[in-house]
Design a protein around this motif. Structure first.
Motif, mmCIF file in Angstrom:
data_model
loop_
_atom_site.group_PDB
_atom_site.id
_atom_site.type_symbol
_atom_site.label_atom_id
_atom_site.label_comp_id
_atom_site.label_asym_id
_atom_site.label_seq_id
_atom_site.Cartn_x
_atom_site.Cartn_y
_atom_site.Cartn_z
ATOM 1 N N GLU A 1 0.935 -1.226 -0.181
ATOM 2 C CA GLU A 1 0.075 0.024 0.058
ATOM 3 C C GLU A 1 0.884 1.241 0.025
ATOM 4 O O GLU A 1 0.588 2.169 -0.469
ATOM 5 C CB GLU A 1 -0.793 -0.068 1.193
ATOM 6 C CG GLU A 1 -1.844 -1.276 1.071
ATOM 7 C CD GLU A 1 -3.270 -0.822 1.897
ATOM 8 O OE1 GLU A 1 -3.590 0.362 1.398
ATOM 9 O OE2 GLU A 1 -3.900 -1.529 2.421
ATOM 10 N N THR B 1 -1.535 3.912 -2.105
ATOM 11 C CA THR B 1 -2.695 3.836 -1.438
ATOM 12 C C THR B 1 -3.151 3.848 0.020
ATOM 13 O O THR B 1 -3.927 4.043 0.687
ATOM 14 C CB THR B 1 -3.616 2.402 -1.887
ATOM 15 O OG1 THR B 1 -2.621 1.433 -1.492
ATOM 16 C CG2 THR B 1 -3.664 2.387 -3.273
ATOM 17 N N PHE B 2 -1.694 3.830 0.780
ATOM 18 C CA PHE B 2 -1.590 3.984 2.078
ATOM 19 C C PHE B 2 -1.781 5.392 2.393
ATOM 20 O O PHE B 2 -2.620 5.561 3.656
ATOM 21 C CB PHE B 2 -0.285 3.685 2.442
ATOM 22 C CG PHE B 2 -0.196 3.610 3.952
ATOM 23 C CD1 PHE B 2 -0.699 2.817 4.962
ATOM 24 C CD2 PHE B 2 0.868 4.506 4.787
ATOM 25 C CE1 PHE B 2 -0.519 2.628 6.318
ATOM 26 C CE2 PHE B 2 1.182 4.669 6.040
ATOM 27 C CZ PHE B 2 0.306 3.415 6.842
#
Length: 257
Positions: free
Chosen positions: A94, A99-100
């Motif tokens: 991620e 996307t983290f």
């Protein structure tokens, strides 16, 4: 804890739809089948000749010790290497895909993120433990099985697997490199297991008892024999909470960078 439940469902679905999980299950099944067949044949030979086997340890004539614990030993080794393969992308992937950052800005707390991912990985771990448990269960077609020590043994290894999940989750939170997360996780899993061997190299009585107390091998041996000790459970759950807490701290610190 609604956020944790949402993340748990998403990650658990991801585990069971990921080819990596089924590849691990396939190779684990091959190894279990090979070991189980060999041990079962050896046990059958030992039983058929036991009258002539003077001085044989009575435990070797017990299928729990002679066959089932062999499967547990193999499962333990598999977990040391398989759990890092399952958890290495939980945070690192991620971070790599950015996307983290989206996860951090979503209305979920750091604790919910960690718990959701942790219990999802534990759900995948449960799949591997159930797979190994099928072999002793199949033995019920051939012989009478003492269920209590059998289930306690597998539950004990499940808890130890829970420690590996917590450690490897924490390692994954430290890096965006999945390969590095895998290597470090395997290293920590193996290192944790060898901590107990300190009792064999120290001289002082206090030091020896200390290493025996923190030895996972000692506590897992008790559970493998169907013995549940409070100090062992406290140690196991303490390690799980510790590494989940450390992972939560890493995630929380990322919010302020």
């Amino acid at each position: 804890m609604g956020g944790a439940l949402t993340i748990f469902k998403k990650e658990l679905k991801g585990f069971y739809l990921n080819p990596t999980f089924w590849i691990i299950c396939f190779f684990a099944s091959v190894i279990f089948s090979w070991v189980f067949t060999i041990q079962l044949n050896l046990f059958a030979q030992l039983l058929s000749n036991y009258v002539m086997q003077q001085g044989v340890d009575s435990k070797q004539l017990n299928i729990h010790y002679g066959v089932f614990l062999r499967i547990l030993s193999v499962l333990h080794i598999i977990l040391m290497f398989a759990i890092p393969a399952l958890t290495m992308k939980l945070f690192s992937e991620e971070k790599k895909l950015r996307t983290f950052d989206l996860l951090l800005t979503s209305p979920v707390t750091s604790l919910e993120i960690v718990l959701g991912k942790y219990f999802a990985a534990v759900g995948a771990l449960a799949g591997l433990v159930v797979l190994a448990l099928l072999y002793p269960l199949a033995s019920t077609l051939l012989t009478k099985v003492n269920w209590l020590p059998l289930f306690v043994s597998f539950f004990g290894l499940f808890l130890v697997g829970g420690i590996y999940v917590a450690i490897d989750l924490f390692v994954s939170s430290l890096t965006e490199n999945s390969i590095a997360a895998y290597i470090l996780s395997v290293f920590f899993n193996i290192s944790l297991w060898f901590v107990g061997y300190g009792a064999e190299v120290v001289d002082g009585e206090f030091s020896r008892k200390f290493f025996e107390h923190i030895s996972l091998g000692t506590h897992l041996s008790n559970l493998a024999e169907g013995i549940i000790r409070t100090n062992g459970l406290i140690l196991i759950f303490s390690l799980i909470v510790l590494f989940c807490f450390l992972a939560e701290r890493v995630v929380e610190s990322s919010r302020w960078r």
